[in-house]
Design an enzyme around this catalytic site. Structure first.
Site: not given
Ligand code: PLP
Length: 417
Positions: A148, A239, A268
């Protein structure tokens, strides 16, 4: 009304979901409660009902709710200067960048407002590097199945889950998916893509797959990925949006894997709930020049001052260590429950304070059933896919709060089986 009762009794008219739904797009499936107040790891709904918050805004409220340091950083900076523009030097932006660089493998930072935006920046950086340093004509970025990376067009394309892409074609070209933690599949894909001439520009992975089911990265796999990248000049991009800033028991997820990425993103947990995202890279791939990437809000004094306060609190209060210890306590408790329900629970997995209770594929229950039952009992949890219940409390969570959560999970499961 006496002041002691204000937390228990609603002080304003009850929230009306029908009015809400008349005006807000229905892009979310929401649970039928409205949260209106928080303190530490607890939140209250509009009826004054208390919940133990093991969601933390989905791994975002690092310091919990209304933490005095967060409150004072917010108050102090909003009274001083909250937003100007990157037309000018922004001292708190430099201070935050310095903290991040001094506490990670990166040499430089760029600031934006969310995880998706940070990953967009990473994709642009990788493509520019591929074109200008490696002369690749059609750079390809490899990402993992069940990953994700966000909800923008490029990041839903990077996300290796068809359910996030359905109905949004045409997607962005230049992405190829590989199974996570599978080195042979990765080697085969690179060999195939690079057979005639090199195309693979980067490998973008989560150190631990969060949304995709709380699946930790495999140490041997990541070591091999790092080697492959070094051999071929491919950039390794991690990420760290969900796992960065102490959540895994280490400051950064990659520290659990014994490797360093060339580029990583976080968001986050970085602002403790104030919107901010960051793209970080080593100097060798710091290729974006003036005018090539920008954000109006990105790196403003407000978000940066608050994020710096969050990071410094994580360091000063040893919150990564707390995440490690409380995480171990939580997994031990959940494993004891799993032992009592061998037909329902397949395993408990995670690092630090990002953990998943994994239900057996063949079980008739899904993660949402357990999340709903726990909510009834006053514990907030969040699914990570149909079979995984995710636990991502604030990093300040205490030993007794973990014990209470474990008891409520036990009760919740007993109430649904
Ligand atoms: C939540 C998340 C995103 C997206 O972040 P947003 O602030 O909602 O755009 C991207 N990568 C990972 C691994 C995430 O958990």
């Amino acid at each position: 009304m006496s002041p002691e009762t204000t937390l228990d009794k609603p002080t304003t008219p009850l929230f009306d979901p029908e009015t809400f739904d008349r005006y807000v797009m229905k892009t979310y499936g929401r649970f039928p409660i409205a949260l209106t107040k928080g303190k530490g790891c607890r939140v209250w709904d509009d009826r004054g009902r208390e919940y133990l918050d093991f969601v933390a805004g989905i791994a975002t409220c690092t310091l919990g709710h209304a933490h005095p340091t967060l409150v004072s950083a917010v108050t102090q900076q909003i009274q001083t200067l909250h937003h100007v523009s990157n037309l000018y030097y922004i001292p708190p932006q430099g201070d935050l960048a310095q903290w991040l660089v001094e506490h990670s493998c990166a040499d430089r930072a760029f600031f934006c407002n969310s995880g998706a935006e940070a990953n967009e920046g990473a994709i642009k950086l990788v493509r520019k590097y591929a074109h200008t340093v490696r002369n690749l004509e059609n750079p390809v970025i490899l990402t993992a199945k069940a990953s994700f990376h966000g909800r923008t067009m490029a990041t839903i394309t990077a996300t290796g889950q068809p359910k996030y892409q359905k109905n949004f074609s045409p997607l962005v070209p230049g992405f190829v998916y590989v199974p996570y933690n599978d080195i042979e599949a990765l080697e085969a894909t690179i060999a195939e893509l690079d057979a005639e001439k090199p195309q693979v520009a980067a490998i973008l992975l989560e150190a631990l797959q969060g949304e995709g089911g709380v699946r930790p990265g495999d140490l041997d796999y990541f070591q091999r990925v790092r080697q492959l990248c070094d051999e071929k000049g491919i950039l390794l991009v991690l990420d760290e949006v969900q796992v960065g800033v102490g959540r895994t028991g280490k400051l950064w997820g990659y520290e659990n894997l014994g490797i360093e990425p060339d580029v990583f993103t976080c968001a986050k947990g970085l602002g403790g709930g104030i919107p901010i995202g960051a793209l970080l890279c080593k100097s060798a791939c710091d290729v974006l020049s003036p005018g090539e990437h920008a954000s109006t809000f990105g790196g403003n004094p407000f978000a940066c001052a608050v994020a710096l306060a969050v990071c410094q609190t994580v360091e000063r209060e040893n919150l990564a260590e707390n995440a490690r210890d409380r995480g171990e306590q939580l997994r031990t408790g959940l494993q004891a429950i799993a032992a009592d329900y061998p037909d329902l629970i397949a395993e408990v997995r995670g690092w630090g304070l990002i953990n998943g209770l994994v239900l057996k594929e063949e079980s008739s229950l899904s993660s949402i059933d357990i999340v709903k039952a726990a909510m009834e009992l006053g514990l907030l949890l969040v699914p990570a896919g149909p079979k995984v219940v995710r636990f991502v409390p604030p990093l300040i969570v205490s030993e007794s709060e973990i014990d209470r959560a474990i008891e409520m999970v036990r009760e919740a499961i007993a109430s649904v089986v």
